[in-house]
Design a protein around this motif. Structure first.
Motif, PDB file in Angstrom:
ATOM      1  N   GLN A 250       0.822  -1.209   0.000  1.00 51.59           N
ATOM      2  CA  GLN A 250       0.000   0.000   0.000  1.00 51.59           C
ATOM      3  C   GLN A 250       0.859   1.264   0.000  1.00 51.59           C
ATOM      4  N   TYR A 251       1.956   1.214   0.775  1.00 50.12           N
ATOM      5  CA  TYR A 251       2.777   2.414   0.907  1.00 50.12           C
ATOM      6  C   TYR A 251       4.086   2.287   0.142  1.00 50.12           C
ATOM      7  N   ALA A 252       4.094   1.488  -0.927  1.00 46.05           N
ATOM      8  CA  ALA A 252       5.329   1.286  -1.699  1.00 46.05           C
ATOM      9  C   ALA A 252       5.897   2.591  -2.243  1.00 46.05           C
ATOM     10  N   PRO A 253       5.056   3.505  -2.795  1.00 42.92           N
ATOM     11  CA  PRO A 253       5.641   4.772  -3.277  1.00 42.92           C
ATOM     12  C   PRO A 253       6.352   5.535  -2.176  1.00 42.92           C
ATOM     13  N   ALA A 254       5.755   5.579  -0.993  1.00 45.36           N
ATOM     14  CA  ALA A 254       6.399   6.291   0.116  1.00 45.36           C
ATOM     15  C   ALA A 254       7.730   5.642   0.462  1.00 45.36           C
TER      16      ALA A 254
ATOM     17  N   GLU B 277       9.699   3.990  -1.538  1.00 44.24           N
ATOM     18  CA  GLU B 277      10.706   4.296  -2.556  1.00 44.24           C
ATOM     19  C   GLU B 277      11.184   5.732  -2.426  1.00 44.24           C
ATOM     20  N   LEU B 278      10.258   6.642  -2.085  1.00 47.36           N
ATOM     21  CA  LEU B 278      10.668   8.036  -1.878  1.00 47.36           C
ATOM     22  C   LEU B 278      11.653   8.141  -0.719  1.00 47.36           C
TER      23      LEU B 278
END
Lengths: 394, 169
Positions: free
Chosen positions: B138-142, B144-145
């Motif tokens: 769910q929080y994969a983009p966060a 990676e950021l």
């Protein structure tokens, strides 16, 4: 040691100090007392409320206290996987084995005179010598930190011991995040070495402490990463589940690179030759332990060897299948045998290898071992994603 | 009836607050660093009390094992006798106490106004596998950021170190 009270101000300070110590001691003593009595099936709080309500309960309680039996958890804490066994096995037996083993490899004789066979009582002689020696605290040392450091090292060693499962039922604690717990406790040792070096106020100690810090920080990360493969294969962070996942095949066969990296990192973490730079005896006297004498040095040695035993047990759990072995021999014996073997292999380099240089050591930790751990993790992910292995067998 | 949980909570809170106070007030700066480490330990204990062993263990690994070591190391490198020999002026002390009181009161009012005090019902303790699934899915983009931010920080540190080395003859 008595302090003279001359002014009202010092009187008030004295009283406040006494009350503060009383509070600390009560807070520190009451919680363990609660748990120990709880292990015997007695709830301290209900007991106190009962006694306050009805004073006649107290004699009955005294009678019941004499009739209780020591419980299994107390046995686990104190005796078998716990402290007594580890202290006797690692410090009394293994120090003698190490001295004798290294001596035989180097064509020496080793301890010889104390005891009937091969100087087996030499350690007891050394222990009594240490017990009767004076504990010298250097004049310019920071006394509080100086005294606290050996106790802190003992705390870390004992806590590591609590996490290692010796048999299906013989473990003190089995937290769901056991692997990270082990690394959290290992991560405390650089602080202890650094504080010991700082508090001694001696250049040898301080250099040793800084070296220990550099070495442990450089080898902690490869150590954690090398175990990731095991975690991927077993699908759990609990040490007991990791052992149970190895009922079919030991992880050293699936993860040879990880096992080698973990072994090397363990050698560095335990400051054993060839990685004994923090206590290099030809350059730094005894590194960060230089200023410690008498029984404080004895506590350092005991804690170091208990840590040695516990971390060898961790290696056995991760890679050598923990307590599993052919059935007529009980699982506890298998675990101790494997741990003994790991300890022997860790002693081997001491007999034959020179000390490495600090730049070689740091470069090896940060670059070579790190790359190897990533290769190892890739292999573990490959094994799992190709469906070759599921937890518990091929 | 006092529960054991309350006793442990009070004990841990004493460790946290006492460690924080000694971290700020210690004359010897190394004692301050040790107090900070104790404070982190107390926070880990509070997380254990809240049935969150995963967070607690990472609190010990990251804060005691890494941050406290870093602070101790830095402090020892710049050790120069005893620090903070001169005490604060009385106006400075007054301003400090006033700021602390205002901050504490406003934080307490904010907590009282929020819904934090009402969530007392029993919730199931999250397992670390659940946390991992949340982070990885769910929080994969966060995630990676965060990785990018860390990489940028490491590159910046390396650049700074390199510039420093060039300055030397």
């Amino acid at each position: 040691m008595t302090k003279t009270i001359l002014t009202f101000r010092s009187f008030v300070r004295h009283i406040v100090w006494l009350v503060a110590w009383l509070l600390v001691i009560v807070a520190v003593a009451s919680v363990p007392a609660y748990f120990i009595l709880d292990a015997f099936g007695i709830n301290l709080l209900t007991l106190i409320s009962m006694v306050l309500a009805n004073p006649q309960v107290l004699p009955n309680f005294m009678i019941s206290l004499t009739q209780t039996q020591p419980t299994e958890s107390l046995f686990l804490f104190t005796t078998f996987p716990g402290f007594t066994f580890a202290a006797l096995f690692s410090s009394i037996l293994m120090i003698w084995v190490e001295r004798k083993f290294v001596a035989k490899i180097q064509l020496r004789v080793g301890p010889q005179y104390a005891g009937k066979y091969g100087g087996i009582l030499q350690n007891f002689a050394d222990l009594f010598k240490l017990l009767f020696k004076e504990i010298i605290i250097p004049d310019k040392a920071d006394k509080k930190v100086f005294i606290a450091v050996p106790l802190a090292l003992m705390f870390v060693a004992g806590s590591l011991l609590a996490l290692v499962p010796a048999a299906p039922d013989f473990y003190i604690a089995n937290p769901s995040v056991g692997v990270i717990f082990v690394f959290a406790l290992i991560g405390l040792s650089p602080i202890i070495a650094l504080l010991a070096g700082w508090a001694s106020n001696s250049k040898y100690s301080f250099l040793g402490g800084l070296r220990a810090l550099h070495q442990m920080v450089a080898y902690e990360i490869p150590m954690i990463l090398s175990v990731l493969g095991v975690v991927v294969l077993s699908g759990s962070l609990s040490l007991v589940s990791i052992v149970e996942a190895q009922s079919g095949i030991w992880f050293i066969l699936l993860q040879p690179i990880g096992a080698i990296v973990f072994f090397v990192a363990l050698l560095a973490e335990l400051e054993r030759i060839p990685f004994d730079l923090p206590e290099a005896d030809s350059e730094l006297v005894a590194g960060w332990q230089t200023e410690y004498s008498g029984m404080t040095f004895g506590i350092f040695t005991l804690a170091t060897y208990i840590k040695f035993y516990a971390l060898s047990g961790v290696f056995t759990v991760f890679f050598l299948g923990g307590w599993f072995g052919p059935s007529p021999v009980p699982p506890e014996v298998w675990f101790v045998l494997k741990t003994f073997l790991v300890m022997l292999v860790m002693m081997l380099p001491r007999a034959v290898m020179p000390r490495v240089r600090i730049d070689t050591l740091l470069r090896g930790g940060w670059t070579k071992l790190m790359v190897l751990t990533f290769v190892n993790l890739f292999l573990a992910l490959l094994i799992v994603s190709l469906g070759l292995y599921h937890a518990g067998g091929l | 009836m006092v529960d054991l949980t309350d006793i442990v909570f009070v004990g841990m809170s004493v460790v946290v607050v006492g460690g924080a106070i000694s971290a700020l007030e210690a004359r010897e700066i190394v004692y301050g660093a040790i107090g900070l480490a104790f404070s982190f330990f107390g926070v880990a204990g509070l997380f254990f009390l809240l049935d969150a062993p995963f967070v607690a263990v990472f609190q010990i690994t990251v804060y005691v094992g890494a941050v406290a070591v870093l602070i101790l190391f830095t402090v020892m490198l710049v050790r120069e006798g005893r620090w903070m020999r001169d005490s604060l002026s009385s106006t400075g002390r007054l301003v400090g106490v006033l700021t602390a009181v205002v901050l504490a009161v406003s934080l307490a009012l904010a907590f009282a106004a929020s819904s934090l005090l009402k969530t007392a019902e029993q919730a199931t303790a999250p397992s670390f596998t659940g946390i991992g699934q949340y982070i990885a899915v769910q929080y994969a983009p966060a995630l990676e950021l965060l990785g990018l931010v860390l990489a940028a920080a490491i590159l910046g540190a390396m650049m700074l170190a390199k510039v420093e080395r060039k300055d030397k003859p």
